[in-house]
Design a protein around this motif. Structure first.
Motif, PDB file in Angstrom:
ATOM      1  N   ASP A 132      23.141  71.192  51.080  1.00 47.24           N
ATOM      2  CA  ASP A 132      23.402  72.584  50.685  1.00 47.24           C
ATOM      3  C   ASP A 132      22.483  73.547  51.432  1.00 47.24           C
ATOM      4  O   ASP A 132      22.846  74.697  51.671  1.00 47.24           O
ATOM      5  N   LYS A 133      21.288  73.067  51.784  1.00 48.90           N
ATOM      6  CA  LYS A 133      20.334  73.915  52.518  1.00 48.90           C
ATOM      7  C   LYS A 133      20.556  73.855  54.016  1.00 48.90           C
ATOM      8  O   LYS A 133      20.183  74.767  54.739  1.00 48.90           O
ATOM      9  N   CYS A 134      21.096  72.756  54.513  1.00 47.47           N
ATOM     10  CA  CYS A 134      21.245  72.541  55.958  1.00 47.47           C
ATOM     11  C   CYS A 134      22.115  73.633  56.573  1.00 47.47           C
ATOM     12  O   CYS A 134      23.192  73.951  56.068  1.00 47.47           O
ATOM     13  N   ILE A 135      21.618  74.190  57.683  1.00 51.75           N
ATOM     14  CA  ILE A 135      22.387  75.227  58.385  1.00 51.75           C
ATOM     15  C   ILE A 135      22.968  74.697  59.693  1.00 51.75           C
ATOM     16  O   ILE A 135      23.461  75.454  60.518  1.00 51.75           O
ATOM     17  N   MET A 193       8.876  54.576  53.112  1.00 51.06           N
ATOM     18  CA  MET A 193       9.282  55.940  53.423  1.00 51.06           C
ATOM     19  C   MET A 193      10.781  56.103  53.180  1.00 51.06           C
ATOM     20  O   MET A 193      11.566  55.233  53.552  1.00 51.06           O
ATOM     21  N   ARG A 194      11.130  57.225  52.574  1.00 50.28           N
ATOM     22  CA  ARG A 194      12.551  57.499  52.367  1.00 50.28           C
ATOM     23  C   ARG A 194      12.857  58.954  52.722  1.00 50.28           C
ATOM     24  O   ARG A 194      12.196  59.865  52.244  1.00 50.28           O
ATOM     25  N   ILE A 195      13.899  59.158  53.562  1.00 47.44           N
ATOM     26  CA  ILE A 195      14.304  60.500  53.974  1.00 47.44           C
ATOM     27  C   ILE A 195      15.422  60.987  53.056  1.00 47.44           C
ATOM     28  O   ILE A 195      16.380  60.247  52.799  1.00 47.44           O
ATOM     29  N   THR A 196      15.274  62.220  52.597  1.00 49.57           N
ATOM     30  CA  THR A 196      16.335  62.835  51.799  1.00 49.57           C
ATOM     31  C   THR A 196      16.757  64.135  52.475  1.00 49.57           C
ATOM     32  O   THR A 196      15.920  64.888  52.962  1.00 49.57           O
ATOM     33  N   ALA A 248      21.520  73.377  62.323  1.00 42.58           N
ATOM     34  CA  ALA A 248      20.804  73.757  63.542  1.00 42.58           C
ATOM     35  C   ALA A 248      20.678  72.595  64.531  1.00 42.58           C
ATOM     36  O   ALA A 248      20.504  72.816  65.720  1.00 42.58           O
ATOM     37  N   GLY A 249      20.731  71.367  64.028  1.00 35.75           N
ATOM     38  CA  GLY A 249      20.716  70.201  64.913  1.00 35.75           C
ATOM     39  C   GLY A 249      19.346  69.790  65.411  1.00 35.75           C
ATOM     40  O   GLY A 249      19.215  68.871  66.208  1.00 35.75           O
ATOM     41  N   GLN A 250      18.302  70.459  64.928  1.00 33.68           N
ATOM     42  CA  GLN A 250      16.947  70.149  65.380  1.00 33.68           C
ATOM     43  C   GLN A 250      16.573  68.704  65.051  1.00 33.68           C
ATOM     44  O   GLN A 250      15.910  68.026  65.841  1.00 33.68           O
ATOM     45  N   CYS A 251      17.002  68.221  63.912  1.00 32.51           N
ATOM     46  CA  CYS A 251      16.667  66.850  63.502  1.00 32.51           C
ATOM     47  C   CYS A 251      17.311  65.831  64.443  1.00 32.51           C
ATOM     48  O   CYS A 251      16.684  64.860  64.861  1.00 32.51           O
ATOM     49  N   LEU A 252      18.545  66.065  64.788  1.00 34.82           N
ATOM     50  CA  LEU A 252      19.266  65.168  65.703  1.00 34.82           C
ATOM     51  C   LEU A 252      18.585  65.131  67.069  1.00 34.82           C
ATOM     52  O   LEU A 252      18.433  64.070  67.666  1.00 34.82           O
ATOM     53  N   PHE A 253      18.161  66.293  67.551  1.00 28.66           N
ATOM     54  CA  PHE A 253      17.485  66.328  68.851  1.00 28.66           C
ATOM     55  C   PHE A 253      16.119  65.639  68.775  1.00 28.66           C
ATOM     56  O   PHE A 253      15.654  65.064  69.753  1.00 28.66           O
ATOM     57  N   THR A 254      15.503  65.700  67.604  1.00 28.71           N
ATOM     58  CA  THR A 254      14.196  65.063  67.437  1.00 28.71           C
ATOM     59  C   THR A 254      14.326  63.548  67.420  1.00 28.71           C
ATOM     60  O   THR A 254      13.551  62.849  68.061  1.00 28.71           O
ATOM     61  N   GLU A 255      15.317  63.026  66.704  1.00 28.39           N
ATOM     62  CA  GLU A 255      15.481  61.572  66.637  1.00 28.39           C
ATOM     63  C   GLU A 255      16.937  61.190  66.315  1.00 28.39           C
ATOM     64  O   GLU A 255      17.322  61.091  65.159  1.00 28.39           O
ATOM     65  N   PRO A 256      17.731  60.935  67.357  1.00 29.00           N
ATOM     66  CA  PRO A 256      19.145  60.602  67.148  1.00 29.00           C
ATOM     67  C   PRO A 256      19.371  59.240  66.492  1.00 29.00           C
ATOM     68  O   PRO A 256      20.491  58.963  66.064  1.00 29.00           O
ATOM     69  N   TYR A 289       9.257  68.490  59.572  1.00 26.21           N
ATOM     70  CA  TYR A 289       8.425  69.650  59.902  1.00 26.21           C
ATOM     71  C   TYR A 289       9.222  70.706  60.664  1.00 26.21           C
ATOM     72  O   TYR A 289       9.048  71.910  60.439  1.00 26.21           O
ATOM     73  N   LEU A 290      10.102  70.260  61.558  1.00 26.23           N
ATOM     74  CA  LEU A 290      10.807  71.187  62.442  1.00 26.23           C
ATOM     75  C   LEU A 290      12.063  71.801  61.825  1.00 26.23           C
ATOM     76  O   LEU A 290      12.546  72.820  62.312  1.00 26.23           O
ATOM     77  N   CYS A 291      12.595  71.192  60.793  1.00 28.90           N
ATOM     78  CA  CYS A 291      13.844  71.694  60.215  1.00 28.90           C
ATOM     79  C   CYS A 291      13.669  73.149  59.769  1.00 28.90           C
ATOM     80  O   CYS A 291      12.831  73.447  58.922  1.00 28.90           O
ATOM     81  N   PRO A 292      14.463  74.070  60.316  1.00 23.29           N
ATOM     82  CA  PRO A 292      14.259  75.491  60.014  1.00 23.29           C
ATOM     83  C   PRO A 292      14.661  75.885  58.600  1.00 23.29           C
ATOM     84  O   PRO A 292      14.241  76.932  58.108  1.00 23.29           O
ATOM     85  N   SER A 293      15.462  75.053  57.942  1.00 28.46           N
ATOM     86  CA  SER A 293      15.923  75.446  56.603  1.00 28.46           C
ATOM     87  C   SER A 293      15.276  74.615  55.499  1.00 28.46           C
ATOM     88  O   SER A 293      15.660  74.707  54.340  1.00 28.46           O
ATOM     89  N   ARG A 294      14.296  73.782  55.874  1.00 23.65           N
ATOM     90  CA  ARG A 294      13.599  72.931  54.896  1.00 23.65           C
ATOM     91  C   ARG A 294      14.595  72.067  54.112  1.00 23.65           C
ATOM     92  O   ARG A 294      14.439  71.869  52.912  1.00 23.65           O
ATOM     93  N   ALA A 295      15.596  71.569  54.828  1.00 24.02           N
ATOM     94  CA  ALA A 295      16.618  70.747  54.169  1.00 24.02           C
ATOM     95  C   ALA A 295      16.210  69.281  54.066  1.00 24.02           C
ATOM     96  O   ALA A 295      16.828  68.528  53.321  1.00 24.02           O
ATOM     97  N   LEU A 296      15.189  68.895  54.813  1.00 26.10           N
ATOM     98  CA  LEU A 296      14.782  67.487  54.846  1.00 26.10           C
ATOM     99  C   LEU A 296      13.493  67.297  54.060  1.00 26.10           C
ATOM    100  O   LEU A 296      12.599  68.130  54.104  1.00 26.10           O
ATOM    101  N   SER A 297      13.395  66.160  53.376  1.00 27.06           N
ATOM    102  CA  SER A 297      12.148  65.837  52.709  1.00 27.06           C
ATOM    103  C   SER A 297      11.887  64.342  52.816  1.00 27.06           C
ATOM    104  O   SER A 297      12.797  63.545  53.080  1.00 27.06           O
TER     105      SER A 297
END
Ligand code: SF4
Length: 65
Positions: A8-11, A1-4, A13-21, A54-62
């Motif tokens: 440029d899309k990230c706004i 698995m690789r996270i990208t 929001a910090g949702q990813c950090l709250f999900t898994e720091p 899934y939770l990222c509001p700006s679809r910046a993560l893949s």
């Protein structure tokens, strides 16, 4: 698995950090995502990575599984 992250899309929001720091942080300069661990090992972290994507509001993560 690789996270990208597309910063440029990230706004910052910090949702990813709250999900898994252990996987994500935010830049102190502009609040955009910083991937701390792009290749998580283990099912628990993998599940958290999928949740963050899934939770990222700006679809910046893949994910490449
Ligand atoms: S959840 Fe998405 S928009 Fe928010 S900081 Fe993380 S990558 Fe950026």
């Amino acid at each position: 698995m690789r996270i990208t992250a597309d910063t440029d899309k990230c706004i910052g929001a910090g949702q990813c950090l709250f999900t898994e720091p252990d996987l994500f942080d935010q830049s102190e300069a502009d609040g955009r995502v910083v991937v701390l661990n792009a290749e998580p090992v283990g099912e628990l972290l993998a599940q958290k990575a999928r949740e963050a994507v899934y939770l990222c509001p700006s679809r910046a993560l893949s994910l490449a599984e």
